[in-house]
Design an enzyme around this catalytic site. Structure first.
Site, PDB file in Angstrom:
ATOM      1  N   GLU A  60     122.732  32.403  46.256  1.00 45.89           N
ATOM      2  CA  GLU A  60     122.920  33.624  47.049  1.00 45.89           C
ATOM      3  C   GLU A  60     122.997  33.239  48.533  1.00 45.89           C
ATOM      4  OE1 GLU A  60     123.481  37.024  46.773  1.00 45.89           O
ATOM      5  OE2 GLU A  60     123.471  36.774  48.952  1.00 45.89           O
ATOM      6  N   ASP A  88     125.497  28.829  50.048  1.00 48.87           N
ATOM      7  CA  ASP A  88     126.881  29.258  49.898  1.00 48.87           C
ATOM      8  C   ASP A  88     127.398  28.587  48.621  1.00 48.87           C
ATOM      9  OD1 ASP A  88     129.656  29.379  49.900  1.00 48.87           O
ATOM     10  OD2 ASP A  88     129.809  29.227  52.075  1.00 48.87           O
ATOM     11  N   ASP A 111     132.318  39.506  46.591  1.00 43.78           N
ATOM     12  CA  ASP A 111     133.271  39.691  47.688  1.00 43.78           C
ATOM     13  C   ASP A 111     133.453  41.122  48.182  1.00 43.78           C
ATOM     14  OD1 ASP A 111     133.716  36.963  47.642  1.00 43.78           O
ATOM     15  OD2 ASP A 111     135.320  37.121  46.169  1.00 43.78           O
TER      16      ASP A 111
HETATM   17  C1  LIG Z   1     128.603  43.074  46.405  1.00 42.10           C
HETATM   18  S1  LIG Z   1     127.228  42.015  46.296  1.00 42.10           S
HETATM   19  C2  LIG Z   1     126.856  42.059  44.546  1.00 42.10           C
HETATM   20  C3  LIG Z   1     125.452  41.627  44.244  1.00 42.10           C
HETATM   21  C4  LIG Z   1     125.138  41.467  42.750  1.00 42.10           C
HETATM   22  N1  LIG Z   1     125.946  40.411  42.155  1.00 42.10           N
HETATM   23  C5  LIG Z   1     125.358  42.740  42.006  1.00 42.10           C
HETATM   24  O1  LIG Z   1     126.332  42.831  41.217  1.00 42.10           O
HETATM   25  O2  LIG Z   1     124.566  43.663  42.182  1.00 42.10           O
HETATM   26  C6  LIG Z   1     127.933  40.383  46.494  1.00 42.10           C
HETATM   27  C7  LIG Z   1     126.866  39.316  46.637  1.00 42.10           C
HETATM   28  O3  LIG Z   1     127.477  38.038  46.734  1.00 42.10           O
HETATM   29  C8  LIG Z   1     126.834  37.298  47.757  1.00 42.10           C
HETATM   30  N2  LIG Z   1     127.765  36.258  48.220  1.00 42.10           N
HETATM   31  C9  LIG Z   1     128.925  36.459  48.908  1.00 42.10           C
HETATM   32  N3  LIG Z   1     129.516  35.283  49.190  1.00 42.10           N
HETATM   33  C10 LIG Z   1     128.719  34.312  48.656  1.00 42.10           C
HETATM   34  C11 LIG Z   1     128.787  32.886  48.609  1.00 42.10           C
HETATM   35  N4  LIG Z   1     129.800  32.225  49.189  1.00 42.10           N
HETATM   36  N5  LIG Z   1     127.796  32.226  47.979  1.00 42.10           N
HETATM   37  C12 LIG Z   1     126.765  32.890  47.413  1.00 42.10           C
HETATM   38  N6  LIG Z   1     126.638  34.232  47.435  1.00 42.10           N
HETATM   39  C13 LIG Z   1     127.603  34.946  48.032  1.00 42.10           C
HETATM   40  C14 LIG Z   1     126.516  38.360  48.788  1.00 42.10           C
HETATM   41  O4  LIG Z   1     125.543  37.952  49.729  1.00 42.10           O
HETATM   42  C15 LIG Z   1     126.038  39.488  47.897  1.00 42.10           C
HETATM   43  O5  LIG Z   1     124.664  39.380  47.583  1.00 42.10           O
END
Ligand SMILES: C[S@@+](CC[C@H](N)C(=O)[O-])C[C@H]1O[C@@H](n2cnc3c(N)ncnc32)[C@H](O)[C@@H]1O
Length: 207
Positions: A60, A88, A111
């Site tokens: 995350e 990341d 995303d």
């Molecule tokens: C729209 S949220 C969805 C959260 C969760 N997966 C859900 O369905 O409830 C997208 C998540 O992806 C994470 N995220 C975005 N880019 C990322 C990356 N490059 N590496 C790890 N996490 C990432 C964001 O911080 C966020 O917590």
């Protein structure tokens, strides 16, 4: 006096930014699963209950949520086999091994960026697909879901460029799945269902 950086002690993988990391040193399990972007973390708890033999790793990018979720896992006694790291995914996956370690890679509602200038932030893309392909065992599964129809179509297009993934949906030759078969839902998925929004689900097999 220096301003304290919040979540400076967020959990990270490995000793340094460049070191290779064996997934089996992060969690224990008979099999291993990766969740990219767990956010507030609901899926990993539900999945830990549904698949008690699996070692679960979440990556995350937001330090705050990685720290909070990882410490909740610890409080529930789950951390030997379920952890979330503040990483990341695009960088961290490159460092992870051995090849073929994961049975499943999950990406739920990734995303949340829509502007052209934010395109480089997107997790879904060449790097993610190459690394997911490398890290998944043969026969392993890639599962991606979203509530944005156009995004689902874009993901489908992107994944089609990685020849090691074949569609593994409800109908022969299609990646589309009507239901989530993993007995665990992400927070966004629970909300979409409560709001009666459609959820677009894609599943692939690594060949
Ligand atoms: C729209 S949220 C969805 C959260 C969760 N997966 C859900 O369905 O409830 C997208 C998540 O992806 C994470 N995220 C975005 N880019 C990322 C990356 N490059 N590496 C790890 N996490 C990432 C964001 O911080 C966020 O917590």
């Amino acid at each position: 006096m220096p301003i304290p950086t919040p979540y400076v002690n967020a959990p990270r993988i490995g000793a340094g930014e460049e070191t290779a990391v064996d997934v089996r040193t992060l969690v224990i399990g008979d099999t291993f699963e990766l969740e990219v972007g767990p956010g507030r973390g609901g899926f990993i708890f539900e999945r830990a209950a549904a698949a008690p033999q699996a070692g679960l790793v979440g990556l995350e990018i937001r330090r705050k949520w990685a720290t909070i979720v990882d410490s909740r896992l610890a409080k529930q006694g789950l951390s030997p086999r379920a952890r979330v790291f503040a990483e990341d995914a695009k960088w961290a996956m490159r460092r992870m091994g051995p090849d073929g370690i994961f049975e499943r890679v999950f990406m739920h509602f990734p995303d949340p960026w829509w502007k052209k200038k934010h395109e480089k932030r997107l997790v879904m893309g060449d790097v993610f697909l190459r690394e997911a392909s490398r890290l998944l065992k043969k026969g392993g599964e890639l599962f991606v879901q979203t509530d944005v129809e156009e995004r689902a179509a874009l993901y489908e297009e992107a994944i089609a460029t990685e020849s090691t993934f074949v569609p593994f949906g409800d109908a022969e030759g299609s990646p589309r799945l009507a239901e989530n078969p993993y007995e665990a839902r992400s927070p966004r998925e629970h909300r979409a269902i409560a709001d009666q929004l459609p959820v677009y689900r894609l599943r692939y097999r690594r060949i």
